[in-house]
Design an enzyme around this catalytic site. Structure first.
Site, mmCIF file in Angstrom:
data_model
loop_
_atom_site.group_PDB
_atom_site.id
_atom_site.type_symbol
_atom_site.label_atom_id
_atom_site.label_comp_id
_atom_site.label_asym_id
_atom_site.label_seq_id
_atom_site.Cartn_x
_atom_site.Cartn_y
_atom_site.Cartn_z
ATOM 1 C CG ASP A 173 -19.600 9.056 -33.405
ATOM 2 O OD1 ASP A 173 -20.048 10.187 -33.173
ATOM 3 O OD2 ASP A 173 -20.312 8.080 -33.732
ATOM 4 C CD GLN A 216 -26.968 7.683 -32.788
ATOM 5 O OE1 GLN A 216 -26.290 8.219 -33.662
ATOM 6 N NE2 GLN A 216 -27.269 8.301 -31.667
ATOM 7 C CE LYS A 241 -25.715 11.927 -34.610
ATOM 8 N NZ LYS A 241 -25.201 10.764 -33.863
#
Ligand code: GUN
Length: 289
Positions: A125, A102, A58
């Site tokens: 997200d 994460q 990422k």
């Protein structure tokens, strides 16, 4: 007429990701010209090798398009309160536009509480319950990256969604549930299967669009898929240094019309979609939506 070659059946995730990155890079340049520097901040808790790799991918992608990437790496014994305090600090920091924690998180941390603590406008997200709820009622704001990437791929490859039979195997909050909503919002008929589903093949055989996200190596065999179907393989299993998907690709490719390889399919599209979401959250921060 000869049958289409295997190559023409491949949904090339790397190629689509490049296309998205080119678009994002241009958006970053435009924002830079206005004195705005899009910034993503990731938080990694613990030492899970797969999570570490995803964060690295990422960050590299951010670098390619000119997005600033900041990173917090916390030890696995960090408390829920400490993590929430960090998120709250990042919520307040106006130089940070996107926050990504994460997953998975260690057992002692309630991931729902963490997702709730992220400012909805920085939730790149799309995991905050408000963003998820909006998605459910057809008001898509920031939506989860993997499902959004799959929608991008369906559009890119001109796959008809409306009226199609879509079958999702895996009912996670990250992929299965948000994807079901996104497909329903586009008028597909959606079945969501999972580990407790009886006679899985009975469902998968009906699928015009089949998405598999279970992490079970080669769960889906050729006899379980419909001829001409479009297949997305989200699963990744590493075994003896080799990467496998949830679909028995070598045998299924002869039967379907389109399929994502593993690696090089859904993964790169997901990362590129995250970059798009950072631009989206940056624009929200300057009321330019
Ligand atoms: N773990 C697996 N997929 C994802 C994702 O899309 N976002 C985050 N934050 N964690 C993940």
């Amino acid at each position: 007429m000869s049958a289409p070659s295997s190559e023409s059946k491949i949904i090339d995730g790397r190629k689509l990701a490049k296309k998205i990155e080119t678009r994002v890079k241009k958006e970053v340049e435009d924002l830079n010209e206005r004195g705005i520097s899009p910034c993503l901040c990731s938080i990694l808790v613990g030492n899970d090798p797969a999570s570490k790799l995803y964060i690295k991918l990422k960050h590299k992608a951010c670098e390619r398009v000119g997005i600033t990437a900041k990173d917090f790496q916390l030890s696995a014994d960090v408390s829920q309160e400490e993590l929430i305090d960090l998120v709250k600090e990042l919520n307040k920091d106006q130089s940070i536009h996107g926050i990504l924690v994460q997953l998975p998180l260690p057992q002692n941390i309630n991931d729902k509480k963490i997702m709730e603590s992220i400012d909805t406008s920085k939730d790149v997200d799309g995991f905050h319950p408000l963003n998820m709820g909006n998605l459910l009622i057809g008001n898509e704001k920031i939506v989860p990256c993997t499902p959004h990437g799959i929608i991008h791929a369906l559009e890119e490859y001109n796959v008809n969604i409306q009226g199609s039979n879509a079958v999702i195997v895996g009912h996670s909050n990250v992929v299965g549930k948000p994807l079901a909503s996104m497909l329903l919002n586009r008028n597909a008929t959606v079945n969501v299967c999972h580990v407790y589903t009886n006679d899985l093949a009975n469902f998968t055989k009906q699928a015009d669009i089949l998405i598999v996200a279970t992490g079970v190596k080669h769960l889906i065999k050729a006899e379980m898929v419909k001829s001409g179907s479009v297949i997305f393989d989200v699963g990744i299993t590493e075994e003896d240094g080799k990467i496998y998907g949830d679909v028995d690709y070598e045998n299924v490719i002869d039967k379907c019309s389109l399929i994502t390889p593993v690696p090089g399919g859904v993964g790169p599209i997901t990362v590129a979609t995250l970059l798009e979401h950072v631009i989206q959250s940056t624009k929200i921060s300057i009321n330019d939506t």
